[in-house]
Design a protein around this motif. Sequence first.
Motif, short mmCIF file in Angstrom:
data_model
loop_
_atom_site.label_atom_id
_atom_site.label_comp_id
_atom_site.label_asym_id
_atom_site.label_seq_id
_atom_site.Cartn_x
_atom_site.Cartn_y
_atom_site.Cartn_z
N MET A 1 0.89 -0.73 0.02
CA MET A 1 -0.02 0.22 -0.32
C MET A 1 1.02 0.68 -0.43
O MET A 1 1.98 0.98 0.99
N LYS A 2 0.64 2.59 -1.13
CA LYS A 2 1.06 3.67 -1.15
C LYS A 2 0.74 4.77 -0.69
O LYS A 2 -0.36 4.33 -0.97
N ILE A 3 0.80 4.90 0.68
CA ILE A 3 -0.26 6.22 1.47
C ILE A 3 0.98 7.55 1.62
O ILE A 3 2.33 7.73 1.89
N LEU A 4 0.46 8.67 1.16
CA LEU A 4 1.21 10.43 0.97
C LEU A 4 0.55 10.40 2.49
O LEU A 4 -0.84 10.71 2.65
N VAL A 5 1.84 11.02 3.11
CA VAL A 5 1.18 11.46 4.79
C VAL A 5 0.93 13.21 5.08
O VAL A 5 2.79 13.34 4.55
N THR A 6 0.39 13.89 5.01
CA THR A 6 0.76 15.21 4.87
C THR A 6 1.16 15.85 6.04
O THR A 6 0.82 15.15 6.99
N GLY A 7 1.70 17.26 7.07
CA GLY A 7 2.12 17.58 8.33
C GLY A 7 2.98 15.97 8.65
O GLY A 7 3.30 16.59 9.79
N TYR A 8 4.23 15.76 7.47
CA TYR A 8 5.20 14.61 8.12
C TYR A 8 6.16 15.65 9.28
O TYR A 8 5.97 14.75 9.89
N THR A 9 6.10 16.68 9.11
CA THR A 9 7.28 17.07 10.31
C THR A 9 6.51 17.93 11.44
O THR A 9 7.19 18.44 12.90
N GLY A 10 5.68 17.28 11.61
CA GLY A 10 4.60 17.11 12.81
C GLY A 10 4.84 16.69 13.54
O GLY A 10 5.04 15.06 13.42
N GLN A 11 3.45 16.43 15.04
CA GLN A 11 4.14 15.18 16.33
C GLN A 11 2.92 14.25 15.02
O GLN A 11 3.79 12.88 15.50
N LEU A 12 1.58 14.28 15.05
CA LEU A 12 1.79 13.36 14.16
C LEU A 12 2.08 12.65 12.65
O LEU A 12 2.05 11.64 13.07
N ALA A 54 -4.09 5.94 -0.89
CA ALA A 54 -4.42 6.66 0.72
C ALA A 54 -3.36 8.14 0.72
O ALA A 54 -2.82 8.52 0.24
N ILE A 55 -4.54 8.44 1.34
CA ILE A 55 -3.92 10.61 1.59
C ILE A 55 -4.47 10.29 3.24
O ILE A 55 -5.35 10.47 3.35
N ILE A 56 -3.48 10.41 3.73
CA ILE A 56 -3.90 11.18 5.57
C ILE A 56 -3.33 12.35 5.09
O ILE A 56 -1.49 12.71 5.48
#
Length: 283
Positions: A1-12, A54-56
């Motif tokens: 599964m290929k997942i893009l996560v925004t806000g990677y520099t933040g805590q979550l 997916a995009i988180i």
Amino acid sequence: MKILVTGYTGQLGYDVVKEGRRNNFEMYGVGSKDLDITVQQKVNKYVEDLNPDAIIHCAAYTAVDKAEDDRETCWKVNVEGTKNLAEVAKKVGAKFLYVSTDYVFDGKGETPFKETDQTTPINYYGLTKYEGEEIVQKTLDSFIVRISWVFGLNGKNFIRTMLRLADSNKEVSVVGDQIGSPTYTYDLAKLIIDMIQTEKYGIYHATNEGFCSWAQFAQEIFKQSNKGVKVKVIPTIDFPTPAVRPKNSRLAKTKLQDNGFTRLPKWQDALTHFLNELNHEVK
């Protein structure tokens, strides 16, 4: 599964990427320097080229007090940025998970807010997160996960602030009439990665179990970290802030259970785990 996560520099975002990799997923974490989510053309190109499953969406303008004056930037990130991501997720057929907040509620009463309760934000940050929710729901089938009082290793948070204050103070004043639940990003990331593998779309509340005031949270921090600091409990009125804070941030989490997801550990246990990780990090 290929997942893009925004806000990677933040805590979550940081913990979600780590948890995804632990599950052997192909994780792509981006911060604002990697991708400006407010520019539609850039978002479209990046996501279409990556073509994730997916995009988180963890990225957000979260400076709650600053948002009262810096409304334009807050709106661009939290509303327009969310719209850009949701629309391109639909275009490429990616699942979409949007991280929201207890601030979409008015904070009145003492009963935990259900996922279906009326949303009435009382500050500008809360309004933009609510608008983000509305856009996501209108655009595609999605997961909306509301959280509160976030803490994780990768960033500033209430626990780090209390520990810093403990170094130079024998007593600290902390608000005692705002009640909610802390949310540990390590625990939340596990839930999010579990959730994104399903198609159980909808709005969820996800915080660590149990409720406390900020003052009680501080007391437990000092107790577990063996700091001899006294907490002076004060009312919200004695600690004025530009943005109104909800007195009641309790969230009911029955929908997690109803859909077969594991509820998060007790907030006291989450705190213990975080402090252990913090000590390990320092050493």
